[in-house]
Write an enzyme that holds these catalytic residues in place. Structure first.
Site, mmCIF file in Angstrom:
data_model
loop_
_atom_site.group_PDB
_atom_site.id
_atom_site.type_symbol
_atom_site.label_atom_id
_atom_site.label_comp_id
_atom_site.label_asym_id
_atom_site.label_seq_id
_atom_site.Cartn_x
_atom_site.Cartn_y
_atom_site.Cartn_z
ATOM 1 N N LYS A 132 49.039 32.592 31.205
ATOM 2 C CA LYS A 132 48.232 31.450 31.607
ATOM 3 C C LYS A 132 46.990 31.411 30.717
ATOM 4 O O LYS A 132 46.997 30.755 29.689
ATOM 5 C CB LYS A 132 47.873 31.522 33.093
ATOM 6 C CG LYS A 132 49.061 31.175 34.025
ATOM 7 C CD LYS A 132 49.761 32.370 34.533
ATOM 8 C CE LYS A 132 50.576 32.191 35.788
ATOM 9 N NZ LYS A 132 51.700 31.318 35.824
ATOM 10 N N ASP B 192 45.729 40.504 41.979
ATOM 11 C CA ASP B 192 46.604 39.819 41.037
ATOM 12 C C ASP B 192 45.816 38.608 40.537
ATOM 13 O O ASP B 192 45.607 37.648 41.274
ATOM 14 C CB ASP B 192 47.886 39.373 41.754
ATOM 15 C CG ASP B 192 48.812 38.560 40.842
ATOM 16 O OD1 ASP B 192 48.443 38.288 39.680
ATOM 17 O OD2 ASP B 192 49.907 38.194 41.311
ATOM 18 N N TRP C 82 53.415 34.634 46.022
ATOM 19 C CA TRP C 82 53.288 35.861 45.228
ATOM 20 C C TRP C 82 52.784 37.021 46.074
ATOM 21 O O TRP C 82 53.215 38.159 45.894
ATOM 22 C CB TRP C 82 52.412 35.616 43.999
ATOM 23 C CG TRP C 82 52.984 34.509 43.157
ATOM 24 C CD1 TRP C 82 52.438 33.285 42.925
ATOM 25 C CD2 TRP C 82 54.254 34.503 42.487
ATOM 26 N NE1 TRP C 82 53.284 32.531 42.151
ATOM 27 C CE2 TRP C 82 54.399 33.245 41.868
ATOM 28 C CE3 TRP C 82 55.284 35.437 42.351
ATOM 29 C CZ2 TRP C 82 55.530 32.896 41.119
ATOM 30 C CZ3 TRP C 82 56.409 35.108 41.615
ATOM 31 C CH2 TRP C 82 56.528 33.842 41.005
#
Lengths: 369, 369
Positions: free
Chosen positions: B197, B173, B102
């Protein structure tokens, strides 16, 4: 409480059976032991939903093989930016047919990226009261694209024809009338629609795009995640899709199909509009629709009462009788009735009955003659 | 079917009580006679939800008055682009701490907009096995910002400290570990997290941003709808918000609060991680965790078995026993157990019991000694 009649402009009513199915399987999706909310966007159960939405859209809207279906987020408002970011090259200009608030915003975003020119705009006393006829459009034959808003939720106007932009790709914001009638998708380079009217709840934007046009898109300086090409190559799963909104759209599209498809929706929408606009015409001393007859929207009918006080009373009494969302947009005032696909004919008849009674009870012949 | 144990990396498990409440009120939200899916984003019932999510986040994460909370869409992946688009001026460079897939994608988006430099990256045999310590970071004191990924779902690594970027705004992030432990928000210029999540289902991205930093953002050439300033000024309602995902986040945040808040979540998450990593350590001839001990993630534990065939068997037998989503990411293989907040301690104990039994049944001392 009993379910109310929901004339909200969006997010808006969903068919009861669609909500019931979501409710039934919310804890256990199709015997998988988990909610659709908990399923991976890369797993089979959600994958089947994702595929089915595309298949249903292709079938219901007769989308030709030349066009692809993408799921994006950020609503039509983000498409106002994505379209010029992808297709408005720095040395080009785009045409915008300006028919209301949303067209104005769309054109403003284009001007941040490069040049945009207004192909038509007309306000009367500050208000948009009609859409143009073809001969009024000042189109640039070299434009990067020509943008239109097919239905204007605030003004209550709607295009009842597809403008001819020649060889210039036509881009349409169909957020508020997609699925309400058959369309010839082959005439468009790109169609986009926020889901929260005829498609389902808010949270996903459907894009129908001519595949060959994607190859002409800009890449320099355009973030990868904002390129239609990226979304196409990732099958709209390059990042985690809004799975529940897409699932809700799937269920709603199944319902549209069960009802007989988009043609059946159109017949019903015409019937509802005739009933409502008919009532307005029949009581001209009390109800007035400012929109030119040929431009009236089948999705959002706007009208005025003799005074603002009566409009306020109308909203209150409608609400007391279980009819919600009838207040006009703050920028235009008056009354607005949004009657998307999920609003059955019976609901509009209930409203019309109320309108007749309200007019009778509140007409003051001396004042209105 | 009984509900399964869902170790999916995201979208992931939601607490049963949260799902049950959504199910109960799906047809009639709080006696309003319509579903929350049908409510206007500008009406009072949804408006209260919108406000409550911000209040709960502020309380649970002790967000100081200097920081604002925004709701956006497009996931963390879109933030990879929004951050440089807003804050990476053409003559500047940004620092990226690269700890996995990511981070790599985030930095690639920044490079499309302007300059970005890697402040740290380390791969061993092509794999990310740890996060850096502070002294290893090569930070540019003039960077526009410094970007980090606090938890790496694919690699199974996590920062257990907040890097010191001096006066350079720190951007994180936190998609996969927000709400899993207390954080000092004041240390960050911007935090973003896809909801799917610990926050709720997919479809909304939470952004926590230092208000004063917004004033330094670029505007030229940046579409209005992509500016954090626009989202702030519109209270995240400048376009139709993804109302159902935000409503689901609200319900989930209430659950976190009922459980005792983020500290209670952290205690539980530590307990789960100790149980799982403990089991791995106790059976070193069968289970191996490639991640350096000090960098191990409390959210996503990755480990290997002696052979790929055994890993395949492990996934199949776990599934047969009602444990899903244990297969490792395709880029690293092996097993991955995602144990976000909604995964109770008992679920991890069930898994650990299975792991012991599986190791016992499948260990071949001769081959593994």
């Amino acid at each position: 409480m009993a379910r109310v009649i929901n004339f909200n402009p969006g997010p808006s009513a969903l068919p009861l059976s669609v909500l019931q199915q979501m409710q039934e399987e919310l804890l256990d999706y199709q015997g998988t032991g988990m909610s659709i909310l908990e399923h991976s966007h890369r797993g089979q159960p959600y994958g089947e939903v994702h595929t089915e939405v595309k298949e249903l859209l292709r079938e219901l809207l007769t989308i030709p093989a030349s066009h692809e279906i993408l799921f994006m987020t950020g609503g039509a408002t983000s498409q106002f930016a994505f379209v010029p970011l992808n297709f408005l090259h720095a040395d080009r200009s785009a045409d915008y047919i300006v028919t209301g608030t949303w067209s104005v915003k769309a054109m403003a975003e284009a001007k941040i990226v490069a040049e945009a020119q207004c192909a038509w705009e007309e306000k009367q006393d500050g208000k948009y009261l009609r859409v143009p006829v073809q001969s009024e459009l000042k189109l640039d034959p070299n434009a990067a694209y020509c943008h239109m808003t097919s239905n204007n939720t605030v003004a209550g106007t709607q295009f009842h024809y597809v403008p001819d932009s020649g060889s210039v790709p036509l881009v349409a914001d169909m957020s508020s009338d997609i699925l309400s009638r058959p369309i010839d998708v082959s005439k468009f380079g790109l169609i986009y629609a926020g889901a929260q009217k005829n498609l389902g709840p808010s949270g996903v934007t459907v894009v129908i795009i001519r595949k060959s046009w994607i190859d002409e898109a800009k890449t320099e300086g355009v973030p990868k995640i904002f390129r239609y090409k990226t979304i196409l190559e990732g099958d709209s799963l390059q990042n985690t899709a809004p799975t529940f909104p897409i699932y809700a759209v799937r269920n709603n599209l199944r319902w549209v199909k069960e009802q007989g498809g988009v043609s059946a929706m159109e017949a019903q929408n015409k019937h509802k509009a005739e009933a409502l606009y008919g009532c307005i015409s029949e009581i001209p001393n009390f109800y007035t629709c400012p929109v030119e007859a040929s431009s009236r929207s089948l999705m959002n009918a706007v009208f005025r009462l003799p005074t603002e006080a009566l409009e306020k009373q109308f909203v209150a009494e409608a609400s007391a009788q279980g009819m919600h969302g009838v207040k006009g947009h703050r920028s235009v005032g008056g009354i607005r009735i949004s009657m998307y696909n999920a609003i059955g004919v019976d609901k509009v008849h209930t409203l019309v009955k109320f309108m007749r009674e309200f007019a009778k009870a509140n007409s003051r012949p001396a004042a209105n003659s």
